[in-house]
Design a protein around this motif. Structure first.
Motif, PDB file in Angstrom:
ATOM      1  N   ALA A 101     -18.163  76.351  35.148  1.00  0.00           N
ATOM      2  CA  ALA A 101     -17.138  75.830  36.204  1.00  0.00           C
ATOM      3  C   ALA A 101     -17.959  74.306  36.561  1.00  0.00           C
ATOM      4  O   ALA A 101     -17.157  73.492  36.754  1.00  0.00           O
ATOM      5  CB  ALA A 101     -16.757  76.757  37.183  1.00  0.00           C
ATOM      6  N   ILE A 102     -18.975  74.638  37.070  1.00  0.00           N
ATOM      7  CA  ILE A 102     -19.592  73.417  37.378  1.00  0.00           C
ATOM      8  C   ILE A 102     -19.889  72.277  36.342  1.00  0.00           C
ATOM      9  O   ILE A 102     -19.316  70.818  36.798  1.00  0.00           O
ATOM     10  CB  ILE A 102     -21.054  73.481  38.156  1.00  0.00           C
ATOM     11  N   THR A 103     -20.131  72.548  35.162  1.00  0.00           N
ATOM     12  CA  THR A 103     -20.108  71.762  34.279  1.00  0.00           C
ATOM     13  C   THR A 103     -18.894  71.002  33.879  1.00  0.00           C
ATOM     14  O   THR A 103     -18.815  70.022  33.475  1.00  0.00           O
ATOM     15  CB  THR A 103     -21.021  72.410  33.279  1.00  0.00           C
ATOM     16  N   ALA A 104     -18.032  71.909  33.758  1.00  0.00           N
ATOM     17  CA  ALA A 104     -16.477  71.229  33.349  1.00  0.00           C
ATOM     18  C   ALA A 104     -16.044  70.413  34.638  1.00  0.00           C
ATOM     19  O   ALA A 104     -15.234  69.534  34.214  1.00  0.00           O
ATOM     20  CB  ALA A 104     -15.865  72.605  33.371  1.00  0.00           C
ATOM     21  N   ALA A 105     -16.505  70.668  35.825  1.00  0.00           N
ATOM     22  CA  ALA A 105     -16.007  69.757  36.751  1.00  0.00           C
ATOM     23  C   ALA A 105     -16.855  68.474  36.782  1.00  0.00           C
ATOM     24  O   ALA A 105     -16.505  67.406  37.732  1.00  0.00           O
ATOM     25  CB  ALA A 105     -16.198  70.448  38.108  1.00  0.00           C
ATOM     26  N   THR A 106     -17.958  68.226  35.988  1.00  0.00           N
ATOM     27  CA  THR A 106     -18.422  67.030  36.321  1.00  0.00           C
ATOM     28  C   THR A 106     -17.879  65.838  35.720  1.00  0.00           C
ATOM     29  O   THR A 106     -17.124  65.933  34.986  1.00  0.00           O
ATOM     30  CB  THR A 106     -19.565  67.311  35.115  1.00  0.00           C
ATOM     31  N   ARG A 107     -17.804  64.901  36.615  1.00  0.00           N
ATOM     32  CA  ARG A 107     -17.007  63.655  36.675  1.00  0.00           C
ATOM     33  C   ARG A 107     -15.695  63.579  36.567  1.00  0.00           C
ATOM     34  O   ARG A 107     -14.981  62.681  36.182  1.00  0.00           O
ATOM     35  CB  ARG A 107     -17.837  62.897  35.237  1.00  0.00           C
ATOM     36  N   ARG A 108     -15.054  64.664  37.374  1.00  0.00           N
ATOM     37  CA  ARG A 108     -13.676  64.646  37.581  1.00  0.00           C
ATOM     38  C   ARG A 108     -13.379  63.829  38.532  1.00  0.00           C
ATOM     39  O   ARG A 108     -14.089  63.390  39.476  1.00  0.00           O
ATOM     40  CB  ARG A 108     -13.264  65.943  37.966  1.00  0.00           C
ATOM     41  N   PRO A 109     -12.062  63.040  38.406  1.00  0.00           N
ATOM     42  CA  PRO A 109     -11.729  62.120  39.414  1.00  0.00           C
ATOM     43  C   PRO A 109     -11.662  62.815  40.819  1.00  0.00           C
ATOM     44  O   PRO A 109     -11.208  64.129  41.003  1.00  0.00           O
ATOM     45  CB  PRO A 109     -10.203  61.761  39.045  1.00  0.00           C
ATOM     46  N   GLU A 110     -12.062  62.093  41.624  1.00  0.00           N
ATOM     47  CA  GLU A 110     -11.817  62.379  43.142  1.00  0.00           C
ATOM     48  C   GLU A 110     -10.747  63.166  43.749  1.00  0.00           C
ATOM     49  O   GLU A 110     -10.440  64.137  43.985  1.00  0.00           O
ATOM     50  CB  GLU A 110     -12.343  61.598  44.203  1.00  0.00           C
ATOM     51  N   PRO A 111      -9.499  62.636  43.469  1.00  0.00           N
ATOM     52  CA  PRO A 111      -8.073  63.287  43.850  1.00  0.00           C
ATOM     53  C   PRO A 111      -7.970  64.406  43.369  1.00  0.00           C
ATOM     54  O   PRO A 111      -7.499  65.385  43.891  1.00  0.00           O
ATOM     55  CB  PRO A 111      -7.208  61.985  43.709  1.00  0.00           C
ATOM     56  N   GLU A 112      -8.493  64.648  42.062  1.00  0.00           N
ATOM     57  CA  GLU A 112      -8.106  65.940  41.132  1.00  0.00           C
ATOM     58  C   GLU A 112      -9.018  67.078  41.734  1.00  0.00           C
ATOM     59  O   GLU A 112      -8.562  68.299  41.945  1.00  0.00           O
ATOM     60  CB  GLU A 112      -8.699  65.794  39.907  1.00  0.00           C
ATOM     61  N   CYS A 113     -10.199  66.630  42.395  1.00  0.00           N
ATOM     62  CA  CYS A 113     -11.198  67.575  43.100  1.00  0.00           C
ATOM     63  C   CYS A 113     -10.662  67.909  44.577  1.00  0.00           C
ATOM     64  O   CYS A 113     -10.811  69.255  44.912  1.00  0.00           O
ATOM     65  CB  CYS A 113     -12.613  67.168  43.264  1.00  0.00           C
ATOM     66  N   LEU A 114     -10.239  66.834  45.282  1.00  0.00           N
ATOM     67  CA  LEU A 114      -9.951  66.925  46.593  1.00  0.00           C
ATOM     68  C   LEU A 114      -8.821  67.737  47.052  1.00  0.00           C
ATOM     69  O   LEU A 114      -8.414  68.608  48.098  1.00  0.00           O
ATOM     70  CB  LEU A 114      -9.831  65.804  47.409  1.00  0.00           C
ATOM     71  N   ALA A 115      -7.634  67.763  46.044  1.00  0.00           N
ATOM     72  CA  ALA A 115      -6.346  68.504  46.342  1.00  0.00           C
ATOM     73  C   ALA A 115      -6.664  70.137  46.716  1.00  0.00           C
ATOM     74  O   ALA A 115      -6.140  70.389  47.758  1.00  0.00           O
ATOM     75  CB  ALA A 115      -5.315  68.078  45.614  1.00  0.00           C
ATOM     76  N   PRO A 116      -7.202  70.714  45.832  1.00  0.00           N
ATOM     77  CA  PRO A 116      -7.255  72.150  45.936  1.00  0.00           C
ATOM     78  C   PRO A 116      -8.167  72.372  47.278  1.00  0.00           C
ATOM     79  O   PRO A 116      -7.925  73.493  48.027  1.00  0.00           O
ATOM     80  CB  PRO A 116      -7.965  72.735  44.676  1.00  0.00           C
ATOM     81  N   LEU A 117      -9.257  71.405  47.559  1.00  0.00           N
ATOM     82  CA  LEU A 117     -10.025  71.846  48.536  1.00  0.00           C
ATOM     83  C   LEU A 117      -9.577  71.689  49.930  1.00  0.00           C
ATOM     84  O   LEU A 117      -9.467  72.260  51.008  1.00  0.00           O
ATOM     85  CB  LEU A 117     -11.294  70.855  48.650  1.00  0.00           C
ATOM     86  N   LEU A 118      -8.469  70.493  49.878  1.00  0.00           N
ATOM     87  CA  LEU A 118      -7.835  70.285  51.169  1.00  0.00           C
ATOM     88  C   LEU A 118      -6.907  71.609  51.467  1.00  0.00           C
ATOM     89  O   LEU A 118      -6.665  71.853  52.699  1.00  0.00           O
ATOM     90  CB  LEU A 118      -6.906  68.940  51.169  1.00  0.00           C
ATOM     91  N   ASP A 119      -6.141  72.061  50.479  1.00  0.00           N
ATOM     92  CA  ASP A 119      -5.485  73.277  50.773  1.00  0.00           C
ATOM     93  C   ASP A 119      -6.391  74.375  51.361  1.00  0.00           C
ATOM     94  O   ASP A 119      -5.672  75.161  52.158  1.00  0.00           O
ATOM     95  CB  ASP A 119      -4.897  73.799  49.569  1.00  0.00           C
ATOM     96  N   LEU A 120      -7.532  74.513  50.898  1.00  0.00           N
ATOM     97  CA  LEU A 120      -8.349  75.630  51.356  1.00  0.00           C
ATOM     98  C   LEU A 120      -8.807  75.349  52.854  1.00  0.00           C
ATOM     99  O   LEU A 120      -8.959  76.185  53.772  1.00  0.00           O
ATOM    100  CB  LEU A 120      -9.666  75.721  50.559  1.00  0.00           C
ATOM    101  N   ALA A 121      -8.773  73.939  53.334  1.00  0.00           N
ATOM    102  CA  ALA A 121      -9.224  73.873  54.441  1.00  0.00           C
ATOM    103  C   ALA A 121      -8.372  73.871  55.618  1.00  0.00           C
ATOM    104  O   ALA A 121      -8.421  73.854  56.674  1.00  0.00           O
ATOM    105  CB  ALA A 121     -10.163  72.430  54.343  1.00  0.00           C
ATOM    106  N   ALA A 122      -6.935  74.126  55.141  1.00  0.00           N
ATOM    107  CA  ALA A 122      -5.936  73.992  56.053  1.00  0.00           C
ATOM    108  C   ALA A 122      -5.956  75.371  56.880  1.00  0.00           C
ATOM    109  O   ALA A 122      -5.993  76.180  56.362  1.00  0.00           O
ATOM    110  CB  ALA A 122      -4.671  73.564  55.253  1.00  0.00           C
ATOM    111  N   LEU A 123      -5.536  74.953  58.095  1.00  0.00           N
ATOM    112  CA  LEU A 123      -5.584  76.478  59.131  1.00  0.00           C
ATOM    113  C   LEU A 123      -4.104  76.808  59.096  1.00  0.00           C
ATOM    114  O   LEU A 123      -3.119  75.780  59.050  1.00  0.00           O
ATOM    115  CB  LEU A 123      -6.126  76.286  60.501  1.00  0.00           C
ATOM    116  N   PRO A 124      -3.823  78.094  59.358  1.00  0.00           N
ATOM    117  CA  PRO A 124      -2.141  78.478  59.716  1.00  0.00           C
ATOM    118  C   PRO A 124      -2.084  77.584  61.016  1.00  0.00           C
ATOM    119  O   PRO A 124      -2.992  77.593  61.903  1.00  0.00           O
ATOM    120  CB  PRO A 124      -2.602  79.968  59.851  1.00  0.00           C
ATOM    121  N   GLU A 125      -0.895  77.499  61.056  1.00  0.00           N
ATOM    122  CA  GLU A 125      -0.398  76.614  62.091  1.00  0.00           C
ATOM    123  C   GLU A 125      -0.542  77.232  63.533  1.00  0.00           C
ATOM    124  O   GLU A 125      -1.108  76.539  64.480  1.00  0.00           O
ATOM    125  CB  GLU A 125       1.394  76.453  62.198  1.00  0.00           C
TER     126      GLU A 125
END
Length: 179
Positions: free
Chosen positions: A31-55
């Motif tokens: 998974a790390i090898t597959a993610a090498t040199r991926r565009p930043e917006p593509e990487c950040l979107a799922p991480l931002l979803d994971l970082a969001a707290l319930p309201e």
């Protein structure tokens, strides 16, 4: 002698005869090898979803943070760390540098990167402008240390380091002696 260029479909890719991996990769490594040199917006979107707290939890966090900041601001300026918060507000260049430094040092694992960050954040500050502004000995001693560190980290040679120390001690010692 004429060199013939082979059509793209028959060209051999260099090193294609070598195996892709000598040992099979674990699922995580793949998974790390597959993610090498991926565009930043593509990487950040799922991480931002994971970082969001319930309201409801986000409201609790904001309320706690507000309460902590207000209680710190309500304390007298000359008491310990609270004095630093009063002296180095986030509306100043130095306050922002200290906040960035404190936050980043929590995440930086290696000494070389930490040293470079400290050098970067402290060398550009006008620490002398804060010297003597607080009634707190702790705040003024910290300011003097920041001023000294900023001067030392900004120098690149022994000659300029010696000259910087001499200038700093001459200028920085005066307010302390007057107290």
């Amino acid at each position: 002698m004429t060199t013939m260029i082979k059509p793209a479909s028959t060209r051999q890719v260099p090193f294609s005869a070598f195996p892709r991996s000598l040992t099979p990769q674990s699922e995580l490594r793949a998974a790390i090898t597959a993610a090498t040199r991926r565009p930043e917006p593509e990487c950040l979107a799922p991480l931002l979803d994971l970082a969001a707290l319930p309201e409801a939890m986000a409201d609790q966090v904001a309320t706690l943070a507000r309460r902590l900041v207000l209680s710190l601001r309500a304390k007298p300026a000359g008491t310990g760390v609270e004095g630093l918060i009063h002296e180095y507000t986030l509306s100043s260049h130095e306050g922002i540098a200290l906040m960035c430094l404190a936050e980043a040092l929590l995440r930086i694992p290696d000494s070389g990167t930490r040293d470079a960050l400290i050098r970067d954040k402290l060398a550009g500050g006008d620490w002398r402008a804060h010297l003597g502004n607080s009634p707190s000995l702790f705040v003024n001693a910290t300011t003097w240390g920041l001023m000294l560190t900023g001067q030392l980290t900004a120098t690149r040679s022994e000659t300029s380091l010696s000259a910087a120390l001499t200038r700093l001690l001459a200028r920085g010692g005066e307010p302390i002696i007057r107290k």
